[in-house]
Design a protein around this motif. Structure first.
Motif, PDB file in Angstrom:
ATOM      1  N   ALA A   1       0.833  -1.212   0.000  1.00  0.00           N
ATOM      2  CA  ALA A   1       0.000   0.000   0.000  1.00  0.00           C
ATOM      3  C   ALA A   1       0.863   1.256   0.000  1.00  0.00           C
ATOM      4  O   ALA A   1       0.589   2.214  -0.732  1.00  0.00           O
ATOM      5  CB  ALA A   1      -0.928  -0.010   1.217  1.00  0.00           C
ATOM      6  N   LEU A   2       1.919   1.267   0.808  1.00  0.00           N
ATOM      7  CA  LEU A   2       2.809   2.435   0.827  1.00  0.00           C
ATOM      8  C   LEU A   2       3.538   2.595  -0.502  1.00  0.00           C
ATOM      9  O   LEU A   2       3.717   3.723  -0.993  1.00  0.00           O
ATOM     10  CB  LEU A   2       3.814   2.298   1.966  1.00  0.00           C
ATOM     11  CG  LEU A   2       3.256   2.483   3.385  1.00  0.00           C
ATOM     12  CD1 LEU A   2       4.306   2.149   4.428  1.00  0.00           C
ATOM     13  CD2 LEU A   2       2.742   3.909   3.582  1.00  0.00           C
ATOM     14  N   GLY A   3       3.952   1.483  -1.112  1.00  0.00           N
ATOM     15  CA  GLY A   3       4.635   1.574  -2.400  1.00  0.00           C
ATOM     16  C   GLY A   3       3.723   2.099  -3.500  1.00  0.00           C
ATOM     17  O   GLY A   3       4.117   2.967  -4.299  1.00  0.00           O
ATOM     18  N   ILE A   4       2.497   1.591  -3.557  1.00  0.00           N
ATOM     19  CA  ILE A   4       1.555   2.069  -4.569  1.00  0.00           C
ATOM     20  C   ILE A   4       1.228   3.542  -4.338  1.00  0.00           C
ATOM     21  O   ILE A   4       1.119   4.338  -5.291  1.00  0.00           O
ATOM     22  CB  ILE A   4       0.289   1.200  -4.553  1.00  0.00           C
ATOM     23  CG1 ILE A   4       0.621  -0.224  -5.004  1.00  0.00           C
ATOM     24  CG2 ILE A   4      -0.796   1.802  -5.445  1.00  0.00           C
ATOM     25  CD1 ILE A   4      -0.548  -1.179  -4.922  1.00  0.00           C
ATOM     26  N   ALA A   5       1.048   3.927  -3.077  1.00  0.00           N
ATOM     27  CA  ALA A   5       0.754   5.338  -2.773  1.00  0.00           C
ATOM     28  C   ALA A   5       1.921   6.233  -3.171  1.00  0.00           C
ATOM     29  O   ALA A   5       1.717   7.341  -3.687  1.00  0.00           O
ATOM     30  CB  ALA A   5       0.434   5.493  -1.286  1.00  0.00           C
ATOM     31  N   TRP A   6       3.142   5.776  -2.945  1.00  0.00           N
ATOM     32  CA  TRP A   6       4.322   6.555  -3.352  1.00  0.00           C
ATOM     33  C   TRP A   6       4.335   6.778  -4.861  1.00  0.00           C
ATOM     34  O   TRP A   6       4.590   7.884  -5.341  1.00  0.00           O
ATOM     35  CB  TRP A   6       5.581   5.847  -2.892  1.00  0.00           C
ATOM     36  CG  TRP A   6       6.854   6.492  -3.350  1.00  0.00           C
ATOM     37  CD1 TRP A   6       7.544   6.247  -4.501  1.00  0.00           C
ATOM     38  CD2 TRP A   6       7.584   7.522  -2.664  1.00  0.00           C
ATOM     39  NE1 TRP A   6       8.660   7.043  -4.569  1.00  0.00           N
ATOM     40  CE2 TRP A   6       8.716   7.834  -3.460  1.00  0.00           C
ATOM     41  CE3 TRP A   6       7.404   8.191  -1.462  1.00  0.00           C
ATOM     42  CZ2 TRP A   6       9.643   8.791  -3.074  1.00  0.00           C
ATOM     43  CZ3 TRP A   6       8.340   9.139  -1.082  1.00  0.00           C
ATOM     44  CH2 TRP A   6       9.436   9.442  -1.879  1.00  0.00           C
ATOM     45  N   ILE A   7       4.055   5.733  -5.621  1.00  0.00           N
ATOM     46  CA  ILE A   7       4.018   5.859  -7.087  1.00  0.00           C
ATOM     47  C   ILE A   7       2.882   6.786  -7.512  1.00  0.00           C
ATOM     48  O   ILE A   7       3.033   7.619  -8.413  1.00  0.00           O
ATOM     49  CB  ILE A   7       3.868   4.469  -7.731  1.00  0.00           C
ATOM     50  CG1 ILE A   7       5.102   3.614  -7.425  1.00  0.00           C
ATOM     51  CG2 ILE A   7       3.664   4.583  -9.232  1.00  0.00           C
ATOM     52  CD1 ILE A   7       4.972   2.171  -7.865  1.00  0.00           C
ATOM     53  N   ALA A   8       1.729   6.657  -6.849  1.00  0.00           N
ATOM     54  CA  ALA A   8       0.565   7.454  -7.243  1.00  0.00           C
ATOM     55  C   ALA A   8       0.785   8.937  -6.989  1.00  0.00           C
ATOM     56  O   ALA A   8       0.429   9.778  -7.827  1.00  0.00           O
ATOM     57  CB  ALA A   8      -0.675   6.965  -6.496  1.00  0.00           C
ATOM     58  N   VAL A   9       1.376   9.303  -5.838  1.00  0.00           N
ATOM     59  CA  VAL A   9       1.534  10.727  -5.527  1.00  0.00           C
ATOM     60  C   VAL A   9       2.618  11.370  -6.388  1.00  0.00           C
ATOM     61  O   VAL A   9       2.676  12.598  -6.493  1.00  0.00           O
ATOM     62  CB  VAL A   9       1.860  10.935  -4.035  1.00  0.00           C
ATOM     63  CG1 VAL A   9       0.707  10.445  -3.171  1.00  0.00           C
ATOM     64  CG2 VAL A   9       3.158  10.253  -3.640  1.00  0.00           C
ATOM     65  N   ARG A  10       3.472  10.578  -6.998  1.00  0.00           N
ATOM     66  CA  ARG A  10       4.495  11.126  -7.889  1.00  0.00           C
ATOM     67  C   ARG A  10       3.999  11.238  -9.331  1.00  0.00           C
ATOM     68  O   ARG A  10       4.724  11.729 -10.200  1.00  0.00           O
ATOM     69  CB  ARG A  10       5.755  10.262  -7.838  1.00  0.00           C
ATOM     70  CG  ARG A  10       6.450  10.328  -6.490  1.00  0.00           C
ATOM     71  CD  ARG A  10       7.669   9.423  -6.456  1.00  0.00           C
ATOM     72  NE  ARG A  10       8.699   9.878  -7.398  1.00  0.00           N
ATOM     73  CZ  ARG A  10       9.615  10.795  -7.116  1.00  0.00           C
ATOM     74  NH1 ARG A  10       9.617  11.375  -5.906  1.00  0.00           N
ATOM     75  NH2 ARG A  10      10.519  11.150  -8.001  1.00  0.00           N
ATOM     76  N   SER A  11       2.770  10.793  -9.561  1.00  0.00           N
ATOM     77  CA  SER A  11       2.150  10.952 -10.875  1.00  0.00           C
ATOM     78  C   SER A  11       1.193  12.132 -10.816  1.00  0.00           C
ATOM     79  O   SER A  11       0.257  12.135 -10.003  1.00  0.00           O
ATOM     80  CB  SER A  11       1.393   9.670 -11.248  1.00  0.00           C
ATOM     81  OG  SER A  11       0.673   9.839 -12.445  1.00  0.00           O
ATOM     82  N   PRO A  12       1.369  13.171 -11.633  1.00  0.00           N
ATOM     83  CA  PRO A  12       0.534  14.382 -11.521  1.00  0.00           C
ATOM     84  C   PRO A  12      -0.957  14.101 -11.608  1.00  0.00           C
ATOM     85  O   PRO A  12      -1.756  14.669 -10.856  1.00  0.00           O
ATOM     86  CB  PRO A  12       1.021  15.247 -12.684  1.00  0.00           C
ATOM     87  CG  PRO A  12       2.417  14.778 -12.952  1.00  0.00           C
ATOM     88  CD  PRO A  12       2.408  13.308 -12.670  1.00  0.00           C
ATOM     89  N   GLY A  13      -1.356  13.221 -12.511  1.00  0.00           N
ATOM     90  CA  GLY A  13      -2.788  12.949 -12.651  1.00  0.00           C
ATOM     91  C   GLY A  13      -3.376  12.271 -11.433  1.00  0.00           C
ATOM     92  O   GLY A  13      -4.401  12.699 -10.888  1.00  0.00           O
ATOM     93  N   PHE A  14      -2.712  11.217 -10.968  1.00  0.00           N
ATOM     94  CA  PHE A  14      -3.215  10.502  -9.803  1.00  0.00           C
ATOM     95  C   PHE A  14      -3.109  11.352  -8.542  1.00  0.00           C
ATOM     96  O   PHE A  14      -3.950  11.259  -7.658  1.00  0.00           O
ATOM     97  CB  PHE A  14      -2.447   9.192  -9.625  1.00  0.00           C
ATOM     98  CG  PHE A  14      -2.870   8.115 -10.572  1.00  0.00           C
ATOM     99  CD1 PHE A  14      -4.095   7.481 -10.416  1.00  0.00           C
ATOM    100  CD2 PHE A  14      -2.055   7.719 -11.613  1.00  0.00           C
ATOM    101  CE1 PHE A  14      -4.500   6.482 -11.279  1.00  0.00           C
ATOM    102  CE2 PHE A  14      -2.450   6.724 -12.493  1.00  0.00           C
ATOM    103  CZ  PHE A  14      -3.677   6.108 -12.325  1.00  0.00           C
ATOM    104  N   GLN A  15      -2.092  12.173  -8.443  1.00  0.00           N
ATOM    105  CA  GLN A  15      -1.937  12.994  -7.253  1.00  0.00           C
ATOM    106  C   GLN A  15      -3.104  13.958  -7.081  1.00  0.00           C
ATOM    107  O   GLN A  15      -3.600  14.172  -5.976  1.00  0.00           O
ATOM    108  CB  GLN A  15      -0.625  13.768  -7.296  1.00  0.00           C
ATOM    109  CG  GLN A  15      -0.364  14.557  -6.018  1.00  0.00           C
ATOM    110  CD  GLN A  15       0.866  15.421  -6.131  1.00  0.00           C
ATOM    111  OE1 GLN A  15       1.233  15.856  -7.222  1.00  0.00           O
ATOM    112  NE2 GLN A  15       1.519  15.671  -5.005  1.00  0.00           N
ATOM    113  N   GLY A  16      -3.580  14.533  -8.198  1.00  0.00           N
ATOM    114  CA  GLY A  16      -4.729  15.431  -8.108  1.00  0.00           C
ATOM    115  C   GLY A  16      -5.974  14.721  -7.628  1.00  0.00           C
ATOM    116  O   GLY A  16      -6.719  15.238  -6.788  1.00  0.00           O
TER     117      GLY A  16
END
Length: 345
Positions: free
Chosen positions: A117-132
C-alpha cells in the motif's frame, strides 16, 4: 404375614423344625426379615427408576412439541450430504480447514499489504494525474481534519470543511471541558476495566491537550494550527493504516472497513510525506502563496505571520513523517511476530 418358605432364606437348604438352619447356622426369622426388607427396597428402587423414566419421557415430549412450533432452518444440501463425523477423529485438525485457511491468509496479508500500500501510494503521488485525484478524494479531508484536531487540542473551536477549517479567534472553555472530559472518561474506563492501553493513550492525549491549552501561548497555538494541517495529515494517515491490524472479530475487520481506511491512510500519509521529503532538496515543492477565498497557504502563514524559517518547517514535517513510519514499522514487525508460526507453516 406370608407363610415361611420351605428352604433357608440364606443358603437355600431344606428347612428343619428348629429355629436355626443346620447348614449355615442362620436364624430363620432374622433371615426372613432381612430378605423381606431387601425385596421392599428393590421394589422402591424400581418404582423410583420408573418415575424418573416417565418424567424424562414427558420432558422429551414437551421438547419435541416446542421444537415443532419453531421457525424451520434451512440446511444446505451440500451440508446435509456430508457424512457424520467419526468420533475417533475428534480433536484432529487438518490444514484444509476453514479456520486454518483464514489464519494463513491473514498472516500473508499482514506480511504484504502495508508495504504494498505504501509503495503504490508513493508511485501514485508522484504521478501528476493521480496525485490530483488523491488530493481531492483522500488527502484534503484528512488535511483539514488535521487542522481541526490540532486546534481542538490547543483549546480552540474548529469546524473542518472540504477546503478550509474555520477556527475561533479565541480559545474556548467549552471545548477544553469537552475534550478533557472525553479523555478523562477514556482514562477512567481504562483503569476500571484494566485496559492499560486505553489508560496510557488517554493519559498521554490528556497531557498533550493540557500542554496545548495551558502551556502554549495563543500565538504559538495558532502557529501550531497551521503546522497541524500536513502534520495531522501524516499522523492521521498512519493511524488509518494502523487499523488494518485490528484483531479478527473486530467491527472494522468483520465489515472490511479496514481496507478503505488503509487506502485512505496510505494516500494521505504519502501525499504529505513525499512532498516534504522532496522539499529537502527542492524548495519549489513547498506550496507557498495565497489560496483564493482562503488566504495564505500554511507554509506562507508560518513564514510570513509567525516567523518560522523554511528549514524549520521542512525539518518539522520530515520529523513527523519519519516518526510515523517508525511507529508503523514497529506495528508491522509486532504483527508479524505474532503470526510467525503460521508464516513458517
Amino acid at each position: 404375614m406370608s407363610p415361611p418358605s420351605a428352604t433357608c432364606p440364606r443358603c437355600g437348604a431344606p428347612r428343619v423344625a428348629g429355629p436355626e438352619c443346620p447348614a449355615c447356622g442362620v436364624i430363620y426369622l432374622r433371615a426372613e426379615v432381612r430378605a423381606a426388607t431387601q425385596q421392599a427396597e428393590a421394589r422402591d428402587r424400581e418404582a423410583r427408576e420408573a418415575a424418573q423414566r416417565a418424567a424424562e419421557d414427558q420432558r422429551a415430549a414437551l421438547r419435541e412439541a416446542l421444537e415443532a412450533h419453531t421457525v424451520p432452518t434451512f440446511v444446505s444440501p451440500l451440508v446435509a450430504a456430508q457424512p457424520e463425523p467419526d468420533p475417533a477423529m475428534e480433536g484432529i485438525t487438518f490444514h484444509g480447514e476453514h479456520t486454518g485457511d483464514e489464519g494463513r491468509l491473514e498472516a500473508r496479508l499482514r506480511l504484504a499489504v502495508l508495504p504494498v500500500a505504501l509503495g503504490i501510494a508513493w508511485i501514485a503521488v508522484r504521478s501528476p494525474g493521480f496525485q490530483g485525484l488523491l488530493r481531492i478524494f483522500f488527502t484534503m479531508p484528512v488535511h483539514e481534519l488535521g487542522h481541526a484536531v490540532t486546534a481542538w487540542f490547543c483549546g480552540f473551536s474548529a469546524t473542518p470543511t472540504l477546503w478550509v477549517t474555520h477556527v475561533s479567534d479565541e480559545r474556548s472553555t467549552f471545548m477544553t471541558l469537552v475534550l478533557s472530559g472525553l479523555l478523562g472518561a477514556l482514562v477512567w474506563q481504562g483503569w476500571k476495566r484494566r485496559r492499560w492501553t486505553w489508560l496510557g493513550v488517554g493519559a498521554g492525549l490528556l497531557a498533550v491537550h493540557w500542554t496545548g491549552r495551558f502551556v502554549l501561548t495563543q500565538t504559538q497555538a495558532q502557529a501550531l494550527f497551521f503546522f497541524g494541517g500536513d502534520a495531522g495529515l501524516m499522523v492521521l494517515g498512519a493511524l488509518l493504516m494502523a487499523t488494518f491490524y485490528v484483531p479478527p472479530g473486530h467491527y472494522l475487520h468483520r465489515h472490511q472497513l479496514r481496507w478503505g481506511f488503509l487506502v485512505m491512510g496510505a494516500a494521505a500519509f504519502m501525499d504529505g510525506f513525499e512532498q516534504w521529503w522532496a522539499a529537502r532538496r527542492n524548495v519549489d515543492r513547498i506550496p507557498f502563496g495565497r489560496i483564493e477565498g482562503v488566504g495564505l497557504s500554511d507554509p506562507s502563514a508560518l513564514v510570513e505571520t509567525y516567523g518560522w524559517t523554511v528549514g524549520n518547517i521542512i525539518r518539522g514535517y520530515v520529523t513527523v513523517g519519519i516518526v510515523c513510519l517508525v511507529a508503523l514499522a514497529v506495528l508491522y514487525l509486532v504483527s508479524l511476530w505474532r503470526v510467525r508460526d503460521v508464516l513458517r507453516g
